[in-house]
Motif scaffolding. Structure first.
Motif, PDB file in Angstrom:
ATOM      1  N   ARG A   7       0.856  -1.189   0.000  1.00 34.79           N
ATOM      2  CA  ARG A   7       0.000   0.000   0.000  1.00 34.79           C
ATOM      3  C   ARG A   7       0.893   1.239   0.000  1.00 34.79           C
ATOM      4  N   PRO A   8       0.362   2.387  -0.436  1.00 33.87           N
ATOM      5  CA  PRO A   8       1.168   3.610  -0.397  1.00 33.87           C
ATOM      6  C   PRO A   8       1.642   3.899   1.028  1.00 33.87           C
ATOM      7  N   ALA A   9       2.894   4.264   1.171  1.00 35.78           N
ATOM      8  CA  ALA A   9       3.431   4.586   2.491  1.00 35.78           C
ATOM      9  C   ALA A   9       2.662   5.745   3.103  1.00 35.78           C
ATOM     10  N   GLY A  10       2.468   5.672   4.429  1.00 35.75           N
ATOM     11  CA  GLY A  10       1.791   6.754   5.138  1.00 35.75           C
ATOM     12  C   GLY A  10       0.276   6.710   5.075  1.00 35.75           C
ATOM     13  N   THR A  11      -0.292   5.580   4.635  1.00 42.11           N
ATOM     14  CA  THR A  11      -1.763   5.485   4.521  1.00 42.11           C
ATOM     15  C   THR A  11      -2.352   4.461   5.485  1.00 42.11           C
ATOM     16  N   ALA A  12      -1.594   4.094   6.527  1.00 43.98           N
ATOM     17  CA  ALA A  12      -2.061   3.054   7.436  1.00 43.98           C
ATOM     18  C   ALA A  12      -3.367   3.425   8.128  1.00 43.98           C
ATOM     19  N   ASP A  13      -3.641   4.727   8.251  1.00 42.98           N
ATOM     20  CA  ASP A  13      -4.858   5.165   8.935  1.00 42.98           C
ATOM     21  C   ASP A  13      -6.039   5.343   7.983  1.00 42.98           C
ATOM     22  N   GLN A  14      -5.874   4.911   6.731  1.00 41.38           N
ATOM     23  CA  GLN A  14      -6.937   5.061   5.733  1.00 41.38           C
ATOM     24  C   GLN A  14      -7.418   3.686   5.276  1.00 41.38           C
ATOM     25  N   ASP A  15      -8.731   3.569   5.057  1.00 42.04           N
ATOM     26  CA  ASP A  15      -9.288   2.341   4.494  1.00 42.04           C
ATOM     27  C   ASP A  15      -9.323   2.484   2.972  1.00 42.04           C
ATOM     28  N   LEU A  16      -8.365   1.860   2.304  1.00 39.29           N
ATOM     29  CA  LEU A  16      -8.205   2.004   0.859  1.00 39.29           C
ATOM     30  C   LEU A  16      -8.905   0.870   0.120  1.00 39.29           C
ATOM     31  N   GLU A  48     -11.105 -13.681   2.160  1.00 44.58           N
ATOM     32  CA  GLU A  48     -11.602 -13.652   3.542  1.00 44.58           C
ATOM     33  C   GLU A  48     -10.543 -13.091   4.483  1.00 44.58           C
ATOM     34  N   ALA A  49      -9.277 -13.471   4.277  1.00 42.23           N
ATOM     35  CA  ALA A  49      -8.208 -12.944   5.121  1.00 42.23           C
ATOM     36  C   ALA A  49      -8.025 -11.442   4.924  1.00 42.23           C
ATOM     37  N   VAL A  50      -8.064 -10.990   3.676  1.00 39.75           N
ATOM     38  CA  VAL A  50      -7.878  -9.569   3.378  1.00 39.75           C
ATOM     39  C   VAL A  50      -8.949  -8.732   4.063  1.00 39.75           C
ATOM     40  N   ARG A  51     -10.163  -9.244   4.135  1.00 38.37           N
ATOM     41  CA  ARG A  51     -11.257  -8.502   4.767  1.00 38.37           C
ATOM     42  C   ARG A  51     -11.021  -8.283   6.257  1.00 38.37           C
ATOM     43  N   THR A  52     -10.094  -9.030   6.870  1.00 42.32           N
ATOM     44  CA  THR A  52      -9.802  -8.859   8.291  1.00 42.32           C
ATOM     45  C   THR A  52      -8.638  -7.904   8.539  1.00 42.32           C
ATOM     46  N   LEU A  53      -7.941  -7.480   7.492  1.00 43.39           N
ATOM     47  CA  LEU A  53      -6.761  -6.648   7.668  1.00 43.39           C
ATOM     48  C   LEU A  53      -7.140  -5.204   7.974  1.00 43.39           C
ATOM     49  N   PRO A  54      -6.338  -4.517   8.772  1.00 46.22           N
ATOM     50  CA  PRO A  54      -6.591  -3.086   8.993  1.00 46.22           C
ATOM     51  C   PRO A  54      -6.280  -2.286   7.734  1.00 46.22           C
ATOM     52  N   GLY A  55      -6.989  -1.171   7.573  1.00 50.15           N
ATOM     53  CA  GLY A  55      -6.681  -0.266   6.471  1.00 50.15           C
ATOM     54  C   GLY A  55      -7.182  -0.704   5.124  1.00 50.15           C
ATOM     55  N   VAL A  56      -8.207  -1.585   5.091  1.00 53.48           N
ATOM     56  CA  VAL A  56      -8.806  -1.969   3.814  1.00 53.48           C
ATOM     57  C   VAL A  56     -10.292  -1.668   3.855  1.00 53.48           C
ATOM     58  N   ASP A  57     -10.826  -1.275   2.720  1.00 54.23           N
ATOM     59  CA  ASP A  57     -12.255  -1.027   2.565  1.00 54.23           C
ATOM     60  C   ASP A  57     -12.893  -2.314   2.073  1.00 54.23           C
TER      61      ASP A  57
END
Length: 329
Positions: free
Chosen positions: A77-86, A171-180
């Protein structure tokens, strides 16, 4: 390089009869339920990847796939976007390749998406920079490659495991932080395109909706006819297998019918952008059109590259994929 298949007007009308297992949906529902049970005690794990790439945050993901087996993926993911749901693009790879090195595939993440690249179990030594996921399950004797691996029965076939891995990855990706979780798209070229179709249908049926499906020069569709007309590539593995096992023809085609992209395409409702190349000698164009013409999606397009082979539209087509996806986010 000559055209390798039917004229375009005939391809647009091509709707072959493909063997259809009566228990197809039950087979896959049971398979996914078994995989969930096998991996129930194992959570997906991410660790920072070592890479000289600094514009992206790259994570090494391990998740439980078919049989609870550990499967690897890169998450960028783009650096510095950990607080965004992309929004997320999950990518599946072509025949023989592995996930490669961290930071090797950057385009989707640089375009602003969380990009997830699944390692294909047992592959990774045919091209690229290698893979990290073994396939611990055995097979009856078969010609080299994966097309005829486990072709004695649907429960044993190699692609039962790979397609299940793909669903479990989403299913795993849906549990990760920072994803829409409401904006997940699937893509892949060649074998990856075939995996995309299977995963899309199974995810929509058993996990949740997708924002787009982007199969590129998709392999693993209309297997029986593809094997009859292909002049190169992995379909010839099945032809070689049947040239030796002359009495197994019906059993082989009955088995691989459970993994045919035409059946999965019928079950997809998400917006879809396909591509096809009319000088493709690996994936006969009719096989891609067989899936596209069966597609359940109302919102669909197919990009036709008349003078290209299996490379398809290359980076130009990726630009078209980005525009298609952004229009639907």
């Amino acid at each position: 390089m000559p055209l390798t298949d039917l004229p375009l007007d005939q391809l647009r009308a091509y709707r072959p009869e493909v063997r259809r297992p009566a228990d197809l949906d039950a087979f896959w529902a049971d398979t996914i339920a078994e995989a969930r049970a096998a991996g129930a005690g194992t959570a997906p794990v991410t660790t920072p990847a070592e890479t000289p790439v600094t514009a992206l945050d790259v994570q090494d993901l391990t998740f439980p796939g078919f049989g609870g087996d550990p499967v690897r993926a890169w998450v960028s993911r783009p650096a510095g976007t950990a607080d965004q749901d992309l929004p997320v693009v999950v990518e599946f790879l072509g025949y023989g390749g592995g996930r490669g090195l961290p930071g090797e595939r950057v385009s989707w993440a640089l375009a602003g998406f969380v990009h997830v690249v699944m390692d294909t179990r047992g592959q990774g030594s045919g091209w690229g920079s290698g893979g990290d996921t073994p396939d611990p399950h055995g097979s009856v004797p078969h010609v080299g490659g994966w097309m005829a691996s486990g072709v004695d029965a649907p429960a044993n076939h190699y692609y039962r495991r790979v397609f299940t891995d793909a669903v479990r990855l989403v299913e795993a990706v849906r549990t990760l932080p920072g994803v829409d979780v409401d904006r997940i798209a699937l893509t892949g070229g060649s074998q990856g395109g075939g995996i995309t179709l299977a995963a899309a249908a199974l995810v929509e049926a058993h996990v949740g909706p997708l924002v787009a499906v982007l199969p590129d020069v998709a392999f693993l569709c209309d297997w029986e006819h593809g094997t009859a007309v292909a002049v190169g590539g992995p379909y010839l593995e099945l032809a070689t297998h049947l040239s030796v096992h002359r009495d197994d023809v019906d059993r082989v085609w009955d088995t691989v019918a459970y993994f045919d992209g035409v059946h999965f395409a019928e079950r997809i409702s998400a917006p879809a952008l396909f591509s096809v190349a009319l000088m493709d000698d690996v994936v006969p164009p009719r096989t891609t059109f067989a899936a596209y013409n069966a597609l359940g999606s109302a919102d669909r397009e197919i990009a036709v590259y008349p003078y290209n082979g299996h490379e398809g539209g290359g980076f130009r087509h990726w630009e078209r994929q980005v525009a298609f996806l952004r229009d639907r986010l």
